[in-house]
Design an enzyme around this catalytic site. Structure first.
Site, PDB file in Angstrom:
ATOM      1  N   ASP A 206      29.159  17.501  28.758  1.00 15.23           N
ATOM      2  CA  ASP A 206      30.199  18.488  28.464  1.00 15.23           C
ATOM      3  C   ASP A 206      31.431  17.790  27.910  1.00 15.23           C
ATOM      4  OD1 ASP A 206      31.216  21.445  29.139  1.00 15.23           O
ATOM      5  OD2 ASP A 206      32.828  20.020  29.565  1.00 15.23           O
TER       6      ASP A 206
ATOM      7  N   TYR B 164      39.421  16.773  24.009  1.00 12.37           N
ATOM      8  CA  TYR B 164      39.278  15.557  24.821  1.00 12.37           C
ATOM      9  C   TYR B 164      39.368  14.297  23.947  1.00 12.37           C
ATOM     10  CZ  TYR B 164      37.232  18.751  28.360  1.00 12.37           C
ATOM     11  OH  TYR B 164      36.978  19.781  29.239  1.00 12.37           O
TER      12      TYR B 164
ATOM     13  N   LYS C 215      33.768  22.445  22.681  1.00 10.86           N
ATOM     14  CA  LYS C 215      34.629  23.636  22.780  1.00 10.86           C
ATOM     15  C   LYS C 215      35.658  23.641  21.663  1.00 10.86           C
ATOM     16  CE  LYS C 215      34.405  22.708  27.767  1.00 10.86           C
ATOM     17  NZ  LYS C 215      34.564  21.278  27.989  1.00 10.86           N
TER      18      LYS C 215
ATOM     19  N   HIS D  46      37.598  27.440  24.394  1.00 12.62           N
ATOM     20  CA  HIS D  46      38.085  26.644  25.530  1.00 12.62           C
ATOM     21  C   HIS D  46      38.962  27.458  26.486  1.00 12.62           C
ATOM     22  CE1 HIS D  46      38.854  22.141  26.488  1.00 12.62           C
ATOM     23  NE2 HIS D  46      38.922  22.849  27.590  1.00 12.62           N
TER      24      HIS D  46
HETATM   25  N1  LIG Z   1      36.939  24.125  30.350  1.00 10.24           N
HETATM   26  C1  LIG Z   1      38.011  23.567  30.862  1.00 10.24           C
HETATM   27  O1  LIG Z   1      39.134  24.052  30.697  1.00 10.24           O
HETATM   28  C2  LIG Z   1      37.862  22.306  31.651  1.00 10.24           C
HETATM   29  C3  LIG Z   1      38.957  21.788  32.362  1.00 10.24           C
HETATM   30  C4  LIG Z   1      38.772  20.639  33.117  1.00 10.24           C
HETATM   31  C5  LIG Z   1      37.521  20.025  33.159  1.00 10.24           C
HETATM   32  N2  LIG Z   1      36.479  20.531  32.435  1.00 10.24           N
HETATM   33  C6  LIG Z   1      35.143  19.886  32.425  1.00 10.24           C
HETATM   34  O2  LIG Z   1      34.697  19.727  33.770  1.00 10.24           O
HETATM   35  C7  LIG Z   1      34.399  18.349  34.003  1.00 10.24           C
HETATM   36  C8  LIG Z   1      34.636  17.987  35.454  1.00 10.24           C
HETATM   37  O3  LIG Z   1      35.954  18.276  35.833  1.00 10.24           O
HETATM   38  P1  LIG Z   1      37.067  17.149  36.117  1.00 10.24           P
HETATM   39  O4  LIG Z   1      36.759  15.939  35.325  1.00 10.24           O
HETATM   40  O5  LIG Z   1      38.388  17.807  35.909  1.00 10.24           O
HETATM   41  O6  LIG Z   1      36.958  16.894  37.682  1.00 10.24           O
HETATM   42  P2  LIG Z   1      35.820  16.625  38.791  1.00 10.24           P
HETATM   43  O7  LIG Z   1      34.501  16.387  38.168  1.00 10.24           O
HETATM   44  O8  LIG Z   1      35.971  17.683  39.812  1.00 10.24           O
HETATM   45  O9  LIG Z   1      36.357  15.287  39.460  1.00 10.24           O
HETATM   46  C9  LIG Z   1      36.469  14.084  38.741  1.00 10.24           C
HETATM   47  C10 LIG Z   1      37.276  13.114  39.599  1.00 10.24           C
HETATM   48  O10 LIG Z   1      36.611  12.907  40.849  1.00 10.24           O
HETATM   49  C11 LIG Z   1      36.273  11.541  40.986  1.00 10.24           C
HETATM   50  N3  LIG Z   1      34.893  11.499  41.491  1.00 10.24           N
HETATM   51  C12 LIG Z   1      33.763  11.822  40.820  1.00 10.24           C
HETATM   52  N4  LIG Z   1      32.684  11.658  41.598  1.00 10.24           N
HETATM   53  C13 LIG Z   1      33.131  11.236  42.795  1.00 10.24           C
HETATM   54  C14 LIG Z   1      32.472  10.870  43.991  1.00 10.24           C
HETATM   55  N5  LIG Z   1      31.158  10.928  44.107  1.00 10.24           N
HETATM   56  N6  LIG Z   1      33.254  10.475  45.048  1.00 10.24           N
HETATM   57  C15 LIG Z   1      34.597  10.408  44.928  1.00 10.24           C
HETATM   58  N7  LIG Z   1      35.267  10.736  43.810  1.00 10.24           N
HETATM   59  C16 LIG Z   1      34.537  11.135  42.741  1.00 10.24           C
HETATM   60  C17 LIG Z   1      36.390  10.915  39.607  1.00 10.24           C
HETATM   61  O11 LIG Z   1      36.815   9.570  39.704  1.00 10.24           O
HETATM   62  P3  LIG Z   1      36.240   8.367  38.780  1.00 10.24           P
HETATM   63  O12 LIG Z   1      36.019   8.903  37.401  1.00 10.24           O
HETATM   64  O13 LIG Z   1      37.357   7.364  38.852  1.00 10.24           O
HETATM   65  O14 LIG Z   1      34.988   7.869  39.435  1.00 10.24           O
HETATM   66  C18 LIG Z   1      37.474  11.765  38.966  1.00 10.24           C
HETATM   67  O15 LIG Z   1      38.748  11.306  39.342  1.00 10.24           O
HETATM   68  C19 LIG Z   1      35.335  17.637  33.016  1.00 10.24           C
HETATM   69  O16 LIG Z   1      35.025  16.293  32.825  1.00 10.24           O
HETATM   70  C20 LIG Z   1      35.172  18.505  31.794  1.00 10.24           C
HETATM   71  O17 LIG Z   1      33.945  18.206  31.136  1.00 10.24           O
HETATM   72  C21 LIG Z   1      36.641  21.663  31.695  1.00 10.24           C
END
Ligand SMILES: NC(=O)c1ccc[n+]([C@@H]2O[C@H](COP(=O)([O-])OP(=O)(O)OC[C@H]3O[C@@H](n4cnc5c(N)ncnc54)[C@H](OP(=O)(O)O)[C@@H]3O)[C@@H](O)[C@H]2O)c1
Length: 278
Positions: free
Chosen positions: A47, A52, A77, A110
């Site tokens: 994704d 990004y 997106k 998005h």
């Molecule tokens: N459509 C939208 O508006 C929108 C907005 C935000 C995000 N997204 C999408 O959703 C995806 C996921 O969301 P996100 O990146 O915001 O947050 P997330 O996946 O909820 O969390 C990522 C964070 O958690 C940490 N983490 C990951 N696995 C872990 C584990 N097993 N134990 C402890 N910590 C862990 C990562 O650290 P490290 O990387 O340092 O390991 C990072 O800081 C994004 O990458 C993006 O593709 C979409």
């Protein structure tokens, strides 16, 4: 043994892996290595988004992996500033070029960005991309029921996916119910609340009972509630662990306990879609 991720059948029959890899906030230069690590671990769904700034890094990883295109599921997106019919088509071309692909599996608007009042025009562009096969499925992100109602009034195609912020502290019950009633798959962004949810004592107790990490328990909860998830990590051990969630089950009491952590809008980490027009 290789981990097999189950598919969700989208409303146009396209299969989408229920668990994928997110790359928000990963710098382009680091994205290729992170995506390669994820692909090597067994992820097949990635994704990304134009905003990004790392579609090129994703594309490089996909090509270098040697994995057949039809085994991969790529989502990107259109950003708010590119909304509008012609603008969306141009943005899509730019994304394809950066990814180095002829098509994407899922193209999303998005944010609704309601003050711009262009998401219906953008949706018509996505319908054209679906019709010519360059997007295998089309959907939206951060759409509230009123935005989905407007698309339903003005177009014939129901979004395949609505990707929204969703984690234990923000469970989006109204949006999820709307999605469910209209055949729209709910995809959780920030499924781990960017880590904020992982110290919750309820989740830690369940994790201890299963000898699993808090992140694995939260991902398992999402999966058993029927959502698509796209956790992000740049840490190889976490990338692997976040995929390793298909050999245990939470029971009804555990699922209900996590359901009870919902704080509604107070649990948001990102902006409210009604107010975000950047
Ligand atoms: N459509 C939208 O508006 C929108 C907005 C935000 C995000 N997204 C999408 O959703 C995806 C996921 O969301 P996100 O990146 O915001 O947050 P997330 O996946 O909820 O969390 C990522 C964070 O958690 C940490 N983490 C990951 N696995 C872990 C584990 N097993 N134990 C402890 N910590 C862990 C990562 O650290 P490290 O990387 O340092 O390991 C990072 O800081 C994004 O990458 C993006 O593709 C979409």
């Amino acid at each position: 043994m290789a981990i097999t991720v189950p598919d969700i059948t989208l409303n146009n029959g396209v299969l989408m892996p229920q668990l994928g890899f997110g790359v928000f906030q990963v710098p382009d230069a680091e994205t290729t290595a992170a995506v390669r690590t994820a692909l090597d671990a067994g992820y097949r769904s990635i994704d990304t988004a134009a905003v990004y700034g790392n579609e090129a890094g994703v594309g490089t990883a996909l090509r270098e992996s040697g994995i057949a295109r039809d085994e991969l599921f790529v989502t990107t997106k259109v950003w708010n500033a590119d909304q509008g019919y012609d603008e969306t088509l141009s943005a899509f071309d730019a994304s394809l070029q950066k990814l180095g692909l002829d098509s994407v599996d899922l193209y999303l608007i998005h944010w609704p960005a309601p003050d711009r009042d262009l998401y219906s025009s953008s949706w018509r562009a996505l319908e054209a991309l679906l019709a010519d096969g360059r997007a295998r499925a089309i959907g939206v992100s951060n759409f509230q029921p009123q935005h989905l109602d407007r698309l339903a009034e003005e177009s014939g195609i129901v979004p395949a996916v609505n990707q929204v912020e969703l984690h234990p502290a923000l469970q989006q019950r109204a949006v999820s119910a709307y999605n469910g009633q209209h055949g729209i798959a709910t995809e959780a962004w920030s499924p781990l609340a960017q880590g904020a949810t992982l110290g919750d004592p309820v989740i830690l107790a369940i994790a201890e009972a299963h000898s699993r990490s808090a992140a694995q328990v939260v991902l398992r909860w999402h999966l058993q509630r029927g959502r698509i998830v796209i956790p992000k990590s740049v840490t190889p051990a976490r990338i692997a662990a976040n995929l390793d969630v298909f050999d245990f089950d939470l029971d009804d009491t555990e699922l209900t306990a996590i359901d009870g952590l919902d704080r509604g809008d107070d649990g948001r980490t990102g902006p409210h879609p009604d107010d975000f027009n950047a």
